[in-house]
Enzyme design. Structure first.
Site, PDB file in Angstrom:
ATOM      1  N   LEU A 159      24.623  33.979  40.809  1.00 24.17           N
ATOM      2  CA  LEU A 159      25.245  35.109  41.475  1.00 24.17           C
ATOM      3  C   LEU A 159      26.692  35.184  41.425  1.00 24.17           C
ATOM      4  O   LEU A 159      27.337  36.336  41.541  1.00 24.17           O
ATOM      5  CB  LEU A 159      24.627  35.169  42.835  1.00 24.17           C
ATOM      6  CG  LEU A 159      25.253  34.737  43.904  1.00 24.17           C
ATOM      7  CD1 LEU A 159      26.481  35.370  44.506  1.00 24.17           C
ATOM      8  CD2 LEU A 159      24.381  34.033  44.850  1.00 24.17           C
ATOM      9  N   GLN A 189      24.280  30.619  45.114  1.00 25.40           N
ATOM     10  CA  GLN A 189      23.267  30.386  46.324  1.00 25.40           C
ATOM     11  C   GLN A 189      23.253  29.215  46.908  1.00 25.40           C
ATOM     12  O   GLN A 189      23.189  28.061  46.077  1.00 25.40           O
ATOM     13  CB  GLN A 189      21.903  30.960  45.975  1.00 25.40           C
ATOM     14  CG  GLN A 189      21.158  31.464  47.069  1.00 25.40           C
ATOM     15  CD  GLN A 189      20.135  32.450  46.916  1.00 25.40           C
ATOM     16  OE1 GLN A 189      20.053  33.169  45.922  1.00 25.40           O
ATOM     17  NE2 GLN A 189      18.931  32.520  47.705  1.00 25.40           N
ATOM     18  N   GLN A 213      20.235  36.177  32.157  1.00 27.07           N
ATOM     19  CA  GLN A 213      20.554  34.961  33.120  1.00 27.07           C
ATOM     20  C   GLN A 213      19.608  34.774  34.290  1.00 27.07           C
ATOM     21  O   GLN A 213      19.330  33.802  34.928  1.00 27.07           O
ATOM     22  CB  GLN A 213      22.142  35.510  33.882  1.00 27.07           C
ATOM     23  CG  GLN A 213      22.545  34.468  34.983  1.00 27.07           C
ATOM     24  CD  GLN A 213      23.090  34.904  36.181  1.00 27.07           C
ATOM     25  OE1 GLN A 213      22.437  35.724  36.845  1.00 27.07           O
ATOM     26  NE2 GLN A 213      24.458  34.904  36.345  1.00 27.07           N
ATOM     27  N   ARG A 243      19.148  42.343  43.158  1.00 23.84           N
ATOM     28  CA  ARG A 243      18.682  41.285  42.530  1.00 23.84           C
ATOM     29  C   ARG A 243      17.831  40.089  43.302  1.00 23.84           C
ATOM     30  O   ARG A 243      17.058  39.540  42.972  1.00 23.84           O
ATOM     31  CB  ARG A 243      19.927  40.580  42.040  1.00 23.84           C
ATOM     32  CG  ARG A 243      19.826  39.094  41.046  1.00 23.84           C
ATOM     33  CD  ARG A 243      21.323  38.760  40.574  1.00 23.84           C
ATOM     34  NE  ARG A 243      21.182  37.459  39.718  1.00 23.84           N
ATOM     35  CZ  ARG A 243      21.310  36.354  40.317  1.00 23.84           C
ATOM     36  NH1 ARG A 243      21.484  35.993  41.456  1.00 23.84           N
ATOM     37  NH2 ARG A 243      21.122  35.601  39.236  1.00 23.84           N
TER      38      ARG A 243
END
Length: 311
Positions: free
Chosen positions: A95, A9, A252, A119
């Site tokens: 991600l 991101q 994670q 998510r």
């Protein structure tokens, strides 16, 4: 030896994927498949904005993945190459680990898009807006960052979220603790602390509700063995077993992105070339962690043609 890597991101921008889609029907197919899987016009948002909507975590995460996979698919299908023949590992930042798994065939594109949409929604919902924060520590190594985080916590959550490279570490937690940490950087020999414009405190224990949501979603998701091992963020080590992959993806959400260690481990395992797909964020980090490695960012058709010459 070569590794294919995928950004996280922050690498989103309005206009992403537009030129690639105009140049390649392969890319257009990827973007359409993601739109169909999500039931939204994500590609229109990627190419036209508005930026505020694209930056929303639930949109940014599948958008970044779609752009990366489209870039890779163009390379593979129009360049006539196979990932399994050109890379020994895949890895992704946060991600980007989902993008890496999709690239290596552990998840199909529709599954990956749906998981990342969920998510993003779960991470956004985990902490009320304004309660959490993140900050980049510039000129900080992991030891100094950890000491600063411990000192600033004062009973709140303040922890290392991303160990990006030898000079950049990101911390995450309660807003008050992160603000205290930024104010204290000089006391710990750190050059600068910069609050990040994020909507939630990722990769810290405050994300536990999102981790729970992902555990439920991943239990039902079709996950297979990747054609090459994926370096797990939380381990900085390669895994291939589908049960391991599911467990590490859950960890994670609250765990540290051990990117610097992952790069060094791949380099020590013999990887000399790192190829980043769909962004220009990770290649500079690779060079700062492993100066003797080659690192290339592939975003455009020109980039794809240049990389193909090197294969």
């Amino acid at each position: 030896m070569r590794a294919f890597i995928f950004p996280g991101q922050g690498s989103q921008s309005v206009g992403m994927g537009k030129a690639l889609a105009e140049a390649s029907p392969v890319a257009r197919e990827v973007f359409q498949e993601v739109d169909d899987a999500l039931g939204q016009h994500l590609f229109k948002l990627m190419t036209e904005g508005p930026a505020d909507d694209l930056t929303l975590t639930e949109n940014a995460q599948p958008a970044i993945m779609a752009n990366a996979i489209a870039t890779l698919r163009v390379l593979e299908q129009e360049g006539g190459v196979r990932l399994s023949e050109k890379a020994v590992f895949v890895a992704g930042h946060s991600l980007g680990e989902y993008s890496a798994l999709c690239a290596a065939g552990a998840m199909d594109l529709a599954t990956t898009a749906k998981l990342l949409k969920l998510r993003g929604q779960a991470m956004q919902a985990a902490v009320p807006v304004g309660e959490g924060a993140m900050a980049a520590l510039l000129g900080a190594d992991i030891e100094a960052a950890q000491k600063l985080a411990d000192a600033a916590a004062e009973g709140e959550i303040c922890t290392v979220a991303n160990d990006n490279d030898p000079g950049q570490v990101v911390i995450s937690g309660h807003k008050g603790a992160i603000e205290r940490a930024v104010a204290m950087v000089k006391d710990f020999g750190i050059k600068r602390g910069v609050l990040l414009p994020v909507s939630a405190p990722f990769h810290c224990p405050l994300m536990q509700p999102a981790a729970d949501a992902m555990k439920h979603a991943l239990a039902d998701a079709a996950v297979g063995a990747p054609v090459v091992p994926v370096y797990a963020n939380v381990l900085a080590a390669p895994i291939s077993n589908p049960m391991d992959i599911r467990a590490r993806l859950v960890e994670q959400v609250t765990g540290r992105v051990r990117w610097r260690e992952s790069v060094l481990a791949m380099f020590d395992a013999g990887v000399s070339d790192f190829v980043e797909f769909g962004g220009k964020v990770l290649a500079p980090m690779v060079k700062r962690s492993a100066p003797d490695a080659n690192a290339t960012s592939v975003v455009s058709m020109d980039d794809i043609e240049a990389v193909l010459k090197g294969f």
